[in-house]
Design an enzyme around this catalytic site. Structure first.
Site, PDB file in Angstrom:
ATOM      1  CD  GLU A 131      -2.962  -1.048   2.333  1.00 37.93           C
ATOM      2  OE1 GLU A 131      -2.888  -0.127   3.163  1.00 37.93           O
ATOM      3  OE2 GLU A 131      -3.908  -1.858   2.296  1.00 37.93           O
TER       4      GLU A 131
ATOM      5  CD  GLU B 113      -3.484  -6.033   4.010  1.00 37.75           C
ATOM      6  OE1 GLU B 113      -4.325  -5.239   4.474  1.00 37.75           O
ATOM      7  OE2 GLU B 113      -2.258  -5.809   4.047  1.00 37.75           O
TER       8      GLU B 113
HETATM    9  C1  BGP Z   1      -4.348  -2.286   5.493  1.00 39.98           C
HETATM   10  C2  BGP Z   1      -2.916  -2.460   5.952  1.00 39.98           C
HETATM   11  C3  BGP Z   1      -2.748  -3.364   7.132  1.00 39.98           C
HETATM   12  C4  BGP Z   1      -3.891  -3.420   8.108  1.00 39.98           C
HETATM   13  C5  BGP Z   1      -5.260  -3.332   7.445  1.00 39.98           C
HETATM   14  C6  BGP Z   1      -6.420  -3.124   8.375  1.00 39.98           C
HETATM   15  O1  BGP Z   1      -4.521  -1.040   4.947  1.00 39.98           O
HETATM   16  O2  BGP Z   1      -2.090  -2.952   4.938  1.00 39.98           O
HETATM   17  O3  BGP Z   1      -1.512  -3.054   7.701  1.00 39.98           O
HETATM   18  O4  BGP Z   1      -3.670  -2.635   9.189  1.00 39.98           O
HETATM   19  O5  BGP Z   1      -5.305  -2.322   6.467  1.00 39.98           O
HETATM   20  O6  BGP Z   1      -6.622  -1.779   8.632  1.00 39.98           O
HETATM   21  P1  BGP Z   1      -6.570  -1.151  10.083  1.00 39.98           P
HETATM   22  O7  BGP Z   1      -5.503  -1.886  10.802  1.00 39.98           O
HETATM   23  O8  BGP Z   1      -6.228   0.269   9.892  1.00 39.98           O
HETATM   24  O9  BGP Z   1      -7.911  -1.363  10.664  1.00 39.98           O
END
Ligand code: BGP
Length: 463
Positions: free
Chosen positions: A168, A367
């Protein structure tokens, strides 16, 4: 049992985490920007919980990977922390304990028949490189990243067959330089645009180095795609606004990664606004010649965009927001804990976009997931979290992905975020995403109902 959605042979059923969110800071020789930020301003982090222990993966990776195997995962992504592996940033010389740790993690994955996917940057810039050089604003840091990548390929490239340069990267641009959710919370559109370029260059240079070492494996990038939908598809100005958002937040990395060039319309706008990045012809060549082998897509939410209704204030400096406003669509389905829209249909749209506009490049969902606060509410008598909402969430998303695959999109896997509840940037342990729960106090890990579900899905290669 009838399996309605049977996925392609060899499909990846896995899960992703990152070094900084799972390992803990044990024995780490340098601090990344989040380590540093937490030490200075712990109150920014939910319940003042920082990355010091995280889910203790540094110490418990063997047991953890065993649990991943137990829930049927055949692949797993984590990241190698620059601040753990590299002793000397300028030369790329590695640290002994860093080598030992990642060696063992990789070997343990392979022993458990889990394909390791190793990523090199997950928001974890060494703070020293920010202080000395301005971090991703600097082309010297791009060179140092290439050295780090080269060291990682040399050390682990014999066993790791799937690499990612960045996770990202647009989030670094947004968080550090536009919307203030990453350290050092700068608001500077021009710098943001330069950083956007430099991150693309860093990815291409790492790929160049990977090819130079002539290793037997594949290299890609992980992008969070947030496809834009205009408020009113019949309204030309809404459509324009949405197109700009798509170009700035998605295609500014997707196009260079897959096609070796930036979206033309975006470059024209940045040029006209006098905020275009500085780049040499040679750098453009490197980007052109070093495209990815495969793409990882993190998908959580779409973007809804409309034309600007409140005039943009030029005096505060350039921002991408000059060209669009976010639109809160009435009736949209929300995940109230994370504040993200739930729109599974997008999985299909992404599949078709890649198929039709990005050479149908091999790709996977790297993800996808649902963060929920207060999951202890759902613990049953056996002490297991019954997270049916998560199972439903995944099923819906997978059904749309399946439709895309049926129409020929070249998707080879699905990774959830995340195997074991892990630490999240400023939200720390507020929202939990795992197939396996983590008791923060005792570090006890317990398989949730969704963990049992994914095991069946993986066994049947579908559901
Ligand atoms: C994505 C990232 C992760 C993870 C996930 C969940 O954007 O790559 O690192 O954190 O989001 O989001 P959050 O943890 O902000 O709830």
């Amino acid at each position: 049992m009838i399996i309605k959605n049977k996925f392609p042979k060899g499909f990846w059923w896995g899960s992703a985490t990152s070094g900084p969110q799972s390992e803990g800071r044990f024995n780490k020789i340098h601090d990344n920007v989040f380590d540093y930020w937490f030490d200075r301003e712990p109150e920014i982090f939910f319940n003042k919980v920082g990355p010091n222990i995280a889910s203790n993966f540094y110490n418990s990776y063997k047991e953890d990977l065993n649990m991943l195997k137990e829930i049927g995962l055949n692949s797993f992504r984590t990241s190698i922390q620059w601040t753990r592996l590299i002793k000397d940033f300028e030369t790329g010389e590695p640290d002994e304990d860093g080598i030992r740790f990642y060696d063992e993690v990789i070997d343990e994955c392979i022993k458990n028949n889990i394909i390791p996917v190793m990523n090199l940057h997950h928001f974890d810039l060494p703070v020293e490189l920010y202080d000395k050089y301005g971090g991703w604003e600097s082309k010297h840091v791009v060179e140092l990243f290439k050295k780090f990548a080269g060291t990682a390929f040399r050390l682990f490239g014999d066993r790791v067959k799937y690499w990612a340069t960045f996770n990202e990267p647009i989030v670094v641009v947004e968080g550090q330089y536009l919307y203030k959710f990453h350290y050092p919370q700068i608001v500077d559109g021009k710098k943001a645009v330069q950083v956007l370029f430099n991150l693309n260059l860093a990815s291409a240079k790492a790929i160049e180095e990977y090819r130079r070492q002539d290793l037997d494996g594949k290299i890609g990038i992980i992008l969070n795609l947030t496809p834009s939908y205009p408020r009113d598809p019949e309204n030309k100005e809404d459509v324009e606004a949405s197109k700009f958002a798509d170009n700035f937040f998605n295609n500014s990395f997707l196009n260079p990664a897959v096609k070796g060039e930036f979206p033309k319309e975006l470059v024209e706008i940045l040029e006209k606004d006098k905020v275009l990045w500085e780049a040499t012809e040679k750098e453009m060549e490197i980007i052109k010649n070093n495209t990815i082998d495969f793409l990882g897509v993190n998908y959580y939410q779409p973007r809804r965009a409309k034309m600007r209704e409140i005039p943009f204030n030029n005096e505060e400096g350039w921002m991408p927001d000059k060209y669009f406003e976010n639109y809160e669509m009435p009736g949209r389905r929300m995940n109230p804990y994370r504040g993200w829209e739930i729109y599974p249909e997008c999985m299909y749209d992404i599949s078709i976009n890649i198929k039709e506009n990005y050479n149908n490049i091999p790709w996977f969902i790297s993800e996808n997931g649902m963060g929920v606060e207060g999951e202890e509410r759902y613990v049953n008598e056996e002490g297991i979290i019954e997270d049916d909402y998560r199972i439903e969430f995944f099923k819906e998303h997978l059904e749309y992905l399946y439709e895309g695959i049926k129409e020929g999109s070249n998707c080879f896997g699905f990774h959830s975020w995340t195997p074991i509840d892990c630490w999240s940037w400023c939200n720390a342990y507020k929202n939990r995403y795992g197939f396996i729960s983590l008791d923060l106090e005792t570090q006890k890990k317990t398989i949730k109902k969704s963990g049992k579900w994914i095991c069946e899905v993986s066994k049947n290669n579908g559901f």
